[in-house]
Design a protein around this motif. Structure first.
Motif, PDB file in Angstrom:
ATOM      1  N   VAL A   1       0.859  -1.185   0.000  1.00  0.00           N
ATOM      2  CA  VAL A   1       0.000   0.000   0.000  1.00  0.00           C
ATOM      3  C   VAL A   1       0.893   1.232   0.000  1.00  0.00           C
ATOM      4  O   VAL A   1       1.684   1.441   0.929  1.00  0.00           O
ATOM      5  N   ASN A   2       0.780   2.018  -1.047  1.00  0.00           N
ATOM      6  CA  ASN A   2       1.577   3.229  -1.174  1.00  0.00           C
ATOM      7  C   ASN A   2       0.711   4.372  -1.678  1.00  0.00           C
ATOM      8  O   ASN A   2      -0.430   4.167  -2.108  1.00  0.00           O
ATOM      9  N   GLY A   3       1.261   5.558  -1.630  1.00  0.00           N
ATOM     10  CA  GLY A   3       0.541   6.727  -2.112  1.00  0.00           C
ATOM     11  C   GLY A   3       1.341   7.477  -3.157  1.00  0.00           C
ATOM     12  O   GLY A   3       2.568   7.391  -3.208  1.00  0.00           O
ATOM     13  N   ILE A   4       0.628   8.216  -3.989  1.00  0.00           N
ATOM     14  CA  ILE A   4       1.251   9.154  -4.918  1.00  0.00           C
ATOM     15  C   ILE A   4       0.783  10.548  -4.526  1.00  0.00           C
ATOM     16  O   ILE A   4      -0.425  10.786  -4.367  1.00  0.00           O
ATOM     17  N   GLY A   5       1.722  11.461  -4.350  1.00  0.00           N
ATOM     18  CA  GLY A   5       1.390  12.825  -3.932  1.00  0.00           C
ATOM     19  C   GLY A   5       1.788  13.833  -4.998  1.00  0.00           C
ATOM     20  O   GLY A   5       2.905  14.355  -4.950  1.00  0.00           O
ATOM     21  N   PRO A   6       0.899  14.126  -5.940  1.00  0.00           N
ATOM     22  CA  PRO A   6       1.258  15.094  -6.973  1.00  0.00           C
ATOM     23  C   PRO A   6       1.232  16.526  -6.446  1.00  0.00           C
ATOM     24  O   PRO A   6       0.519  16.851  -5.494  1.00  0.00           O
ATOM     25  N   ALA A   7       2.008  17.373  -7.109  1.00  0.00           N
ATOM     26  CA  ALA A   7       1.834  18.819  -6.976  1.00  0.00           C
ATOM     27  C   ALA A   7       0.814  19.215  -8.048  1.00  0.00           C
ATOM     28  O   ALA A   7      -0.052  18.421  -8.409  1.00  0.00           O
ATOM     29  N   TYR A   8       0.901  20.415  -8.550  1.00  0.00           N
ATOM     30  CA  TYR A   8      -0.059  20.872  -9.558  1.00  0.00           C
ATOM     31  C   TYR A   8       0.252  20.212 -10.904  1.00  0.00           C
ATOM     32  O   TYR A   8       1.360  20.294 -11.420  1.00  0.00           O
ATOM     33  N   ILE A   9      -0.762  19.539 -11.466  1.00  0.00           N
ATOM     34  CA  ILE A   9      -0.621  18.827 -12.728  1.00  0.00           C
ATOM     35  C   ILE A   9      -1.565  19.457 -13.752  1.00  0.00           C
ATOM     36  O   ILE A   9      -2.725  19.730 -13.456  1.00  0.00           O
ATOM     37  N   LYS A  10      -1.063  19.673 -14.939  1.00  0.00           N
ATOM     38  CA  LYS A  10      -1.859  20.277 -16.004  1.00  0.00           C
ATOM     39  C   LYS A  10      -2.847  19.262 -16.560  1.00  0.00           C
ATOM     40  O   LYS A  10      -2.470  18.201 -17.051  1.00  0.00           O
ATOM     41  N   THR A  11      -4.122  19.575 -16.473  1.00  0.00           N
ATOM     42  CA  THR A  11      -5.187  18.755 -17.045  1.00  0.00           C
ATOM     43  C   THR A  11      -6.210  19.707 -17.658  1.00  0.00           C
ATOM     44  O   THR A  11      -6.169  20.921 -17.406  1.00  0.00           O
ATOM     45  N   PRO A  12      -7.163  19.194 -18.444  1.00  0.00           N
ATOM     46  CA  PRO A  12      -8.212  20.077 -18.972  1.00  0.00           C
ATOM     47  C   PRO A  12      -8.965  20.818 -17.862  1.00  0.00           C
ATOM     48  O   PRO A  12      -9.439  21.936 -18.072  1.00  0.00           O
TER      49      PRO A  12
ATOM     50  N   GLU B   1       3.517  31.762  -9.476  1.00  0.00           N
ATOM     51  CA  GLU B   1       3.698  31.334  -8.085  1.00  0.00           C
ATOM     52  C   GLU B   1       3.961  29.829  -8.010  1.00  0.00           C
ATOM     53  O   GLU B   1       4.811  29.374  -7.238  1.00  0.00           O
ATOM     54  N   ILE B   2       3.225  29.059  -8.820  1.00  0.00           N
ATOM     55  CA  ILE B   2       3.390  27.606  -8.809  1.00  0.00           C
ATOM     56  C   ILE B   2       4.757  27.221  -9.363  1.00  0.00           C
ATOM     57  O   ILE B   2       5.501  26.431  -8.769  1.00  0.00           O
ATOM     58  N   VAL B   3       5.101  27.777 -10.513  1.00  0.00           N
ATOM     59  CA  VAL B   3       6.366  27.440 -11.155  1.00  0.00           C
ATOM     60  C   VAL B   3       7.554  27.808 -10.259  1.00  0.00           C
ATOM     61  O   VAL B   3       8.526  27.050 -10.139  1.00  0.00           O
ATOM     62  N   SER B   4       7.459  28.959  -9.601  1.00  0.00           N
ATOM     63  CA  SER B   4       8.568  29.399  -8.753  1.00  0.00           C
ATOM     64  C   SER B   4       8.720  28.542  -7.501  1.00  0.00           C
ATOM     65  O   SER B   4       9.758  28.581  -6.837  1.00  0.00           O
ATOM     66  N   SER B   5       7.709  27.737  -7.193  1.00  0.00           N
ATOM     67  CA  SER B   5       7.768  26.861  -6.016  1.00  0.00           C
ATOM     68  C   SER B   5       8.376  25.502  -6.320  1.00  0.00           C
ATOM     69  O   SER B   5       8.586  24.700  -5.411  1.00  0.00           O
ATOM     70  N   THR B   6       8.637  25.213  -7.587  1.00  0.00           N
ATOM     71  CA  THR B   6       9.197  23.917  -7.954  1.00  0.00           C
ATOM     72  C   THR B   6      10.649  24.069  -8.388  1.00  0.00           C
ATOM     73  O   THR B   6      11.006  25.022  -9.081  1.00  0.00           O
ATOM     74  N   LEU B   7      11.477  23.129  -7.983  1.00  0.00           N
ATOM     75  CA  LEU B   7      12.886  23.178  -8.372  1.00  0.00           C
ATOM     76  C   LEU B   7      13.056  23.038  -9.876  1.00  0.00           C
ATOM     77  O   LEU B   7      13.975  23.621 -10.462  1.00  0.00           O
ATOM     78  N   LEU B   8      12.176  22.276 -10.519  1.00  0.00           N
ATOM     79  CA  LEU B   8      12.301  22.058 -11.955  1.00  0.00           C
ATOM     80  C   LEU B   8      11.713  23.202 -12.773  1.00  0.00           C
ATOM     81  O   LEU B   8      11.846  23.224 -14.002  1.00  0.00           O
ATOM     82  N   GLY B   9      11.025  24.129 -12.118  1.00  0.00           N
ATOM     83  CA  GLY B   9      10.568  25.337 -12.777  1.00  0.00           C
ATOM     84  C   GLY B   9       9.492  25.153 -13.819  1.00  0.00           C
ATOM     85  O   GLY B   9       9.468  25.859 -14.834  1.00  0.00           O
TER      86      GLY B   9
ATOM     87  N   GLY C   1       3.567  20.304 -13.639  1.00  0.00           N
ATOM     88  CA  GLY C   1       3.591  18.890 -13.980  1.00  0.00           C
ATOM     89  C   GLY C   1       2.641  18.554 -15.112  1.00  0.00           C
ATOM     90  O   GLY C   1       1.605  19.199 -15.299  1.00  0.00           O
ATOM     91  N   GLU C   2       2.998  17.547 -15.891  1.00  0.00           N
ATOM     92  CA  GLU C   2       2.166  17.028 -16.981  1.00  0.00           C
ATOM     93  C   GLU C   2       1.668  15.638 -16.596  1.00  0.00           C
ATOM     94  O   GLU C   2       2.257  14.972 -15.740  1.00  0.00           O
ATOM     95  N   LEU C   3       0.600  15.186 -17.256  1.00  0.00           N
ATOM     96  CA  LEU C   3       0.074  13.850 -16.974  1.00  0.00           C
ATOM     97  C   LEU C   3       1.154  12.783 -17.164  1.00  0.00           C
ATOM     98  O   LEU C   3       1.211  11.806 -16.419  1.00  0.00           O
ATOM     99  N   GLU C   4       2.026  12.988 -18.151  1.00  0.00           N
ATOM    100  CA  GLU C   4       3.091  12.020 -18.416  1.00  0.00           C
ATOM    101  C   GLU C   4       4.032  11.859 -17.222  1.00  0.00           C
ATOM    102  O   GLU C   4       4.653  10.804 -17.054  1.00  0.00           O
ATOM    103  N   ASP C   5       4.127  12.889 -16.383  1.00  0.00           N
ATOM    104  CA  ASP C   5       5.018  12.820 -15.223  1.00  0.00           C
ATOM    105  C   ASP C   5       4.524  11.830 -14.172  1.00  0.00           C
ATOM    106  O   ASP C   5       5.292  11.401 -13.304  1.00  0.00           O
ATOM    107  N   LEU C   6       3.244  11.487 -14.222  1.00  0.00           N
ATOM    108  CA  LEU C   6       2.682  10.527 -13.269  1.00  0.00           C
ATOM    109  C   LEU C   6       2.762   9.088 -13.769  1.00  0.00           C
ATOM    110  O   LEU C   6       2.536   8.156 -12.999  1.00  0.00           O
ATOM    111  N   ALA C   7       3.079   8.911 -15.048  1.00  0.00           N
ATOM    112  CA  ALA C   7       3.057   7.577 -15.642  1.00  0.00           C
ATOM    113  C   ALA C   7       4.072   6.647 -14.984  1.00  0.00           C
ATOM    114  O   ALA C   7       3.734   5.532 -14.565  1.00  0.00           O
ATOM    115  N   GLY C   8       5.310   7.078 -14.917  1.00  0.00           N
ATOM    116  CA  GLY C   8       6.355   6.235 -14.331  1.00  0.00           C
ATOM    117  C   GLY C   8       6.092   5.870 -12.885  1.00  0.00           C
ATOM    118  O   GLY C   8       6.165   4.692 -12.509  1.00  0.00           O
TER     119      GLY C   8
END
Length: 254
Positions: free
Chosen positions: A184-195, A209-217, A220-227
């Motif tokens: 049993v595990n969890g996935i904790g996304p930040a802000y992900i771009k969806t429709p 504000e969101i972009v400046s809070s992430t190290l990657l600048g 997130g995209e849906l593809e980032d949750l796939a892996g």
């Protein structure tokens, strides 16, 4: 040494809230790696549209209508999914919602609605599917949390409380279900771009504000949750349980 596989062929994944948003994206990833998809949601049209999209990609998918806050409906769809696919190997416990308001404006009905969907729904579905998985002595449960389970942001009273609760449920269930080889595990996304999030992300100030809070600048995209979701659903994560995997572009590392 035998290297475990990410292959999900022959496995069935039950995905709540899998007809749109991040649930749809993660279900697509599971299906891409071979899982059969049981999509659960309240809206039949959304569900059928999603199933059509999955099948166009050559995936096996069916829609099962249910309100995850209703115990009887949850019990029914677990029976229906097992009847159709024969088993449930993976639960992606994703259905959720949000009502953003300042603390002083949150109505009791707002609190009840968010907690019922985000926390009670996770509990009811997790409980019902765990009972099935225990009989098989195997399974993967993935609860969808959020960075709001670990940090506080304005106007998120109900949502943050629900996600913090999901994090604790994940740890307790990991301890209880480990003897049955159920992780049993969890996935904790930040802000992900969806429709659904594109509209308010189009606000330049909020986006900045969101972009400046992430190290990657970036957002997130849906593809980032796939892996991450395929990892937690597959044999490659057999020795991982009770964890929250944050997919946040480095937000929590700041």
């Amino acid at each position: 040494m035998e290297i475990p596989s990410f292959d999900l062929a022959g496995k069935t994944a039950l995905v709540t809230g899998g007809s749109k948003g991040i649930g749809f994206g993660m279900a697509m990833a599971l299906g891409h790696y071979g899982a059969d998809l049981a999509i659960v949601g309240r809206n039949p049209q959304d569900g059928e549209d999603a199933v059509r999209a999955f099948k166009e990609k050559g995936m096996q998918a069916e829609f099962f209508q249910a309100d995850v806050t209703d115990k009887a409906q949850v019990a029914r769809i677990v029976v229906e999914v097992v009847g159709h696919f024969g088993k449930i190997d993976i639960l992606l416990n994703n259905a959720g919602m949000n009502i953003r308001k300042p603390l002083t404006e949150v109505e009791e009905a707002d609190w009840d609605q968010v907690l019922a969907t985000n926390l009670k729904g996770i509990f009811l579905v997790g409980q019902a599917v765990a009972r099935h998985m225990i009989t098989r002595n195997k399974g993967r449960i993935i609860n969808v949390s959020s960075i709001l389970g670990s940090i506080g942001l304005p106007n998120q009273t109900s949502y943050a409380a629900s996600k913090g609760g999901i994090n604790q449920l994940t740890k307790v269930w990991a301890a209880e279900l480990a003897p049955y080889q159920i992780t049993v595990n969890g996935i904790g996304p930040a802000y992900i771009k969806t429709p659904m999030t594109e509209k308010w992300m189009s606000d330049p100030k909020r986006y900045s504000e969101i972009v400046s809070s992430t190290l990657l600048g970036r957002i997130g995209e849906l593809e980032d949750l796939a892996g991450p979701v395929v990892f937690l659903a597959s044999d490659t994560s057999a020795y991982v349980t009770g964890q929250i995997l944050y997919v946040d572009g480095g937000w929590l590392a700041r």
